[in-house]
Design a protein around this motif. Structure first.
Motif, PDB file in Angstrom:
ATOM      1  N   ALA A 197      24.670  -8.586  -0.386  1.00  0.00           N
ATOM      2  CA  ALA A 197      23.333  -8.811  -0.796  1.00  0.00           C
ATOM      3  C   ALA A 197      22.438  -7.682  -1.093  1.00  0.00           C
ATOM      4  O   ALA A 197      21.418  -7.431  -2.053  1.00  0.00           O
ATOM      5  N   SER A 198      22.647  -6.642  -0.366  1.00  0.00           N
ATOM      6  CA  SER A 198      22.063  -5.258  -0.620  1.00  0.00           C
ATOM      7  C   SER A 198      22.505  -4.571  -1.772  1.00  0.00           C
ATOM      8  O   SER A 198      21.388  -4.071  -2.537  1.00  0.00           O
ATOM      9  N   ASP A 199      23.625  -4.675  -2.298  1.00  0.00           N
ATOM     10  CA  ASP A 199      23.978  -4.182  -3.720  1.00  0.00           C
ATOM     11  C   ASP A 199      23.403  -5.171  -4.956  1.00  0.00           C
ATOM     12  O   ASP A 199      22.929  -4.630  -5.711  1.00  0.00           O
ATOM     13  N   VAL A 200      23.210  -6.545  -4.566  1.00  0.00           N
ATOM     14  CA  VAL A 200      22.640  -7.159  -5.693  1.00  0.00           C
ATOM     15  C   VAL A 200      21.215  -6.833  -5.953  1.00  0.00           C
ATOM     16  O   VAL A 200      20.772  -6.656  -6.827  1.00  0.00           O
ATOM     17  N   MET A 201      20.575  -6.869  -4.728  1.00  0.00           N
ATOM     18  CA  MET A 201      19.201  -6.376  -4.773  1.00  0.00           C
ATOM     19  C   MET A 201      18.816  -5.066  -5.376  1.00  0.00           C
ATOM     20  O   MET A 201      18.148  -4.863  -6.011  1.00  0.00           O
ATOM     21  N   SER A 202      19.620  -4.071  -4.923  1.00  0.00           N
ATOM     22  CA  SER A 202      19.626  -2.625  -5.554  1.00  0.00           C
ATOM     23  C   SER A 202      19.866  -2.613  -6.893  1.00  0.00           C
ATOM     24  O   SER A 202      19.145  -2.016  -7.723  1.00  0.00           O
ATOM     25  N   SER A 203      20.612  -3.360  -7.631  1.00  0.00           N
ATOM     26  CA  SER A 203      20.965  -3.632  -8.919  1.00  0.00           C
ATOM     27  C   SER A 203      19.587  -3.942  -9.692  1.00  0.00           C
ATOM     28  O   SER A 203      19.364  -3.443 -10.645  1.00  0.00           O
ATOM     29  N   THR A 217       0.948  -1.175  -0.003  1.00  0.00           N
ATOM     30  CA  THR A 217       0.209   0.101  -0.231  1.00  0.00           C
ATOM     31  C   THR A 217       1.030   1.276   0.036  1.00  0.00           C
ATOM     32  O   THR A 217       2.129   1.009  -0.267  1.00  0.00           O
ATOM     33  N   GLU A 218       0.162   2.583   0.372  1.00  0.00           N
ATOM     34  CA  GLU A 218       1.042   3.622   0.180  1.00  0.00           C
ATOM     35  C   GLU A 218       2.277   3.410   1.157  1.00  0.00           C
ATOM     36  O   GLU A 218       3.152   4.445   0.908  1.00  0.00           O
ATOM     37  N   GLU A 219       2.160   2.601   2.228  1.00  0.00           N
ATOM     38  CA  GLU A 219       3.292   2.743   3.163  1.00  0.00           C
ATOM     39  C   GLU A 219       4.491   2.038   2.666  1.00  0.00           C
ATOM     40  O   GLU A 219       5.736   2.289   3.250  1.00  0.00           O
ATOM     41  N   GLY A 220       4.411   1.485   1.667  1.00  0.00           N
ATOM     42  CA  GLY A 220       5.502   0.758   0.876  1.00  0.00           C
ATOM     43  C   GLY A 220       6.011  -0.577   1.680  1.00  0.00           C
ATOM     44  O   GLY A 220       5.427  -0.863   2.905  1.00  0.00           O
ATOM     45  N   LEU A 221       7.177  -1.145   1.436  1.00  0.00           N
ATOM     46  CA  LEU A 221       7.778  -2.171   2.287  1.00  0.00           C
ATOM     47  C   LEU A 221       9.292  -2.061   2.668  1.00  0.00           C
ATOM     48  O   LEU A 221       9.928  -1.362   1.778  1.00  0.00           O
ATOM     49  N   PRO A 222       9.591  -1.904   3.950  1.00  0.00           N
ATOM     50  CA  PRO A 222      10.817  -1.533   4.323  1.00  0.00           C
ATOM     51  C   PRO A 222      11.848  -2.323   3.830  1.00  0.00           C
ATOM     52  O   PRO A 222      11.855  -3.651   3.576  1.00  0.00           O
ATOM     53  N   TRP A 223      12.812  -1.494   3.164  1.00  0.00           N
ATOM     54  CA  TRP A 223      13.847  -2.163   2.320  1.00  0.00           C
ATOM     55  C   TRP A 223      14.580  -3.203   3.314  1.00  0.00           C
ATOM     56  O   TRP A 223      14.720  -4.328   2.500  1.00  0.00           O
ATOM     57  N   ASP A 224      15.077  -2.986   4.470  1.00  0.00           N
ATOM     58  CA  ASP A 224      15.764  -3.931   5.124  1.00  0.00           C
ATOM     59  C   ASP A 224      15.090  -5.162   5.389  1.00  0.00           C
ATOM     60  O   ASP A 224      15.680  -6.274   5.381  1.00  0.00           O
ATOM     61  N   GLN A 225      13.792  -5.130   5.652  1.00  0.00           N
ATOM     62  CA  GLN A 225      12.833  -6.416   5.607  1.00  0.00           C
ATOM     63  C   GLN A 225      12.762  -7.026   4.330  1.00  0.00           C
ATOM     64  O   GLN A 225      13.011  -8.335   4.322  1.00  0.00           O
ATOM     65  N   LEU A 226      12.864  -6.439   3.325  1.00  0.00           N
ATOM     66  CA  LEU A 226      12.782  -7.141   2.152  1.00  0.00           C
ATOM     67  C   LEU A 226      13.999  -7.913   1.899  1.00  0.00           C
ATOM     68  O   LEU A 226      14.254  -9.209   1.464  1.00  0.00           O
ATOM     69  N   VAL A 227      15.412  -7.274   2.148  1.00  0.00           N
ATOM     70  CA  VAL A 227      16.602  -7.820   2.030  1.00  0.00           C
ATOM     71  C   VAL A 227      16.436  -9.181   2.903  1.00  0.00           C
ATOM     72  O   VAL A 227      17.216 -10.087   2.390  1.00  0.00           O
TER      73      VAL A 227
END
Length: 694
Positions: A432-438, A397-407
């Motif tokens: 991992a964060s770099d792979v997912m950011s890409s 929803t408009e709150e989005g999903l926290p990036w750290d949680q997704l990682v």
């Protein structure tokens, strides 16, 4: 094979892949296209014949002339007139493979592929086995079909490595593209009408054309067993017409063996990404024209990441069919006469087709984004709420999903996928964060990361792309925009489903039956496989093995404990089984909407033309009212697959076949299936109609 240092990578289970674009970036594309090209042919093949000689052989065949006499009698025409029509069909259909055109296409594709792909990775072991197979027996190349690029990339790879360029079955609309159609024809494409129906003469011409190519073995034959490009990016139920044709020379003893080569083409991002969801939501596919191709040159400005092409283990038809088909039946009548395949032969051909599709799936390479997509569509509405028990729509929803949680969750899912045997395109030493950011950057059109949170983006509307917002006025246009975003991300999630579907069926069976007994779970597991056999690929006659595989995988990751006659949920595996059930939930919800619609329809008889629009309207209203919790119920492919399931189970009967098929619904049978799917009654009460066909 062509030599030279190329980029080497290892993906999934230690297999070596080579980036064939690295050498192209360092060398001359013109030199590559016009180098010496001497492919080693099939040893048992007669001297190569020209396209004109191939056409003549088809027209002179006893089989075609026999059918021509039958058609002449049925239509009141002369045999000569029928053969003139046949000659026109051959001319429309036939390829005109020429090395000069292959070189031109190779030069052009080098330029295009280097621009849009960061890597084009090919498994060397599989390519080596293909090289050996081509010299032994006629070879049938069977790639999956996810993009229009599929049509070109196999030829490009084989040309690069001095292997015979295939002749390729293509849809006849491509032949109508000015200039492009002729280039494709001269590069090995032969063109088939998409709708043949009961045209006996056309079937005879096509069958004899394919048979002649296979018997000669002068070039590999390539076709898509799925028939169509998958708009959902998951495997489609095989179409068996072409499969029967390529195998007929073996069944008739005209060749000693045939080798099937499954090929899996995996994309980080498909070029048609923007079209997938719109087609599923009812927007007609753009016509295949040269002007349309020129307008699509904007794709050259985008980055589509890596493409993996995995050549699977060659499959011997002779070995696989031993004991399954009695080939002596073909000795009872002359080989040149038409012969309807026996039930055993039809079952065997279907089994082989499903086997190839499973081999394609098992060889596919998953991207980090496909794992992320699973989780983006399963965001809990509240912290701590299980992923498959959400009262809100399955979108951020408009709150989005926290990036750290997704990682964190993606890393958990990555390990689960590896435990289940998946092949992953995940750099080993990168954070991992770099792979997912890409991966996020690559899919900027459908998702974005802002201030530590991830949002799905709506498709272009009057106000441009916007984050999905639950506060917007929920009108039908808004639902369609959100659905397009969800279906686009869902297509990448679908790339993972073959890895998880069997454990997901077992997790769902455990949840709905509330039983630990193996017999109860196997019964419901088998019912789910029957219902969803147009949704996922299940090799026929393997339900018990699939069930044991699901038990083994869930036990391996600690999600269940298995005993001699029971399967029990492990406390430590709740997250896993909850995730797996949520993967199936959009399909279960959509099927229940279809069942409900057919049970409430005023008229028991309905047509194709009425079915999809009525369902789309119903699903939209249910979403707006909050009664339905998945936008994927708007997907026309899933709706049609639900109808196919009802036909197969005998709850819907096809009354008329034509431009608009007509059906009759048995509401009592449909309600029974819906109740079983909801876990209200056991599946033993279902009586199937095995002869039902779509």
């Amino acid at each position: 094979m062509a030599s030279g240092r190329m980029g080497v990578a290892r993906q999934g289970q230690g297999e070596e892949f080579v980036d064939i674009l690295e050498e192209r970036r360092r060398g001359s594309d013109l030199g590559h296209a016009f180098r010496t090209y001497r492919p080693a042919p099939y040893r048992g093949a007669p001297p190569p014949c020209s396209a004109a000689e191939l056409n003549a052989a088809v027209l002179q065949s006893h089989h075609l002339r026999y059918v021509a006499r039958e058609v002449a009698v049925e239509t009141g025409s002369s045999v000569e007139e029928v053969m003139e029509v046949a000659a026109g069909v051959v001319e429309e259909m036939s390829h005109k493979l020429q090395l000069g055109s292959v070189r031109l296409l190779g030069f052009t594709l080098s330029k295009v592929f280097k621009r849009i792909f960061s890597q084009l990775l090919v498994n060397m072991e599989g390519l080596g086995k293909l090289q050996e197979a081509i010299q032994e027996h006629p070879v049938i190349l069977m790639p999956n079909h996810r993009s229009y690029v599929d049509f070109l990339v196999i030829s490009y790879i084989l040309f690069t490595y001095d292997l015979p360029v295939p002749v390729i079955a293509a849809g006849v609309p491509l032949a109508g593209m000015a200039l492009v159609g002729e280039i494709l024809r001269r590069s090995g494409a032969f063109f088939i009408r998409r709708s043949i129906g009961a045209d006996k003469l056309y079937w005879a011409v096509l069958s004899e054309y394919v048979n002649t190519i296979v018997r000669s073995g002068s070039a590999p034959l390539e076709f898509y067993v799925e028939g169509l490009r998958s708009r959902t990016l998951k495997s489609l139920t095989p179409k068996l017409g072409m499969m029967h044709m390529v195998l007929e020379p073996f069944f008739k003893g005209q060749v000693y063996d045939i080798t099937l080569v499954p090929i899996s083409i995996s994309y980080d991002r498909v070029l048609e990404e923007g079209l997938l969801a719109r087609e599923l939501l009812g927007t007609p596919k753009p016509p295949e024209t040269t002007l349309g191709l020129l307008r699509a040159t904007r794709v050259l400005q985008e980055n589509y990441g890596s493409m993996h092409v995995t050549f699977g283990l060659p499959l011997s038809v002779r070995q696989l069919t031993q004991g399954k088909v009695n080939r002596r039946q073909y000795n009872l009548i002359p080989r040149d006469l038409p012969q309807r395949p026996s039930t055993d032969t039809e079952d065997c051909v279907s089994w082989l087709a499903h086997l190839v599709l499973r081999a394609q799936e098992e060889s596919s390479v998953l991207s980090p984004w496909s794992l992320m997509a699973c989780l983006l569509l399963q965001k809990p509405a509240e912290e701590g709420l299980p992923w498959d028990q959400k009262p809100t729509l399955l979108t951020p929803t408009e709150e989005g999903l926290p990036w750290d949680q997704l990682v964190q969750r993606t890393l958990w899912l990555r390990q689960l996928a590896l435990d289940f045997g998946a092949r992953l395109n995940w750099p080993e030493h990168a954070p991992a964060s770099d792979v997912m950011s890409s991966s996020m950057a690559l899919h900027h059109a459908v998702a974005r990361r802002t201030e530590g949170r991830v949002y799905l983006l709506e498709e272009e509307g009057p106000a441009g792309r916007r984050p999905i917002s639950g506060e917007e006025e929920e009108v039908e246009e808004g639902v369609a925009r959100r659905a397009a975003a969800v279906l686009t991300v869902g297509s990448y999630r679908n790339q993972t489903l073959h890895v998880f579907v069997r454990p997901a069926l077992l997790a769902t069976a455990m949840n709905y039956t509330q039983s630990t007994h193996t017999d109860d779970l196997l019964s419901y597991f088998s019912f789910l496989q029957e219902v969803f056999s147009n949704e996922f690929i299940f090799v026929p006659h393997r339900r018990s093995e699939d069930f044991q595989e699901a038990c083994s995988l869930l036990s391996k990751c600690g999600a269940v404990h298995t005993g001699q006659q029971e399967v029990m949920q492990a406390e430590a595996g709740l997250q896993t089984t909850s995730f797996l059930r949520a993967l199936l939930r959009p399909f279960i919800d959509t099927y229940q909407v279809v069942f409900s619609h057919l049970c409430e329809e005023r008229h028991r008889v309905f047509s194709d033309k009425q079915f999809v629009p009525a369902l789309r309207s119903l699903a939209t209203s249910l979403i707006l009212s909050g009664e339905l919790h998945t936008y994927e119920a708007l997907s026309s492919d899933t709706q049609k697959n639900a109808l196919s399931a009802l036909l197969r189970l005998g709850a819907v009967t096809k009354l008329r076949i034509g431009e608009h098929n007509e059906y009759r619904a048995d509401r009592t049978a449909i309600r029974r299936i819906a109740d079983i799917l909801a876990g209200k009654i056991p599946p033993q009460t279902l009586v199937t109609a095995p002869d039902a066909r779509l």
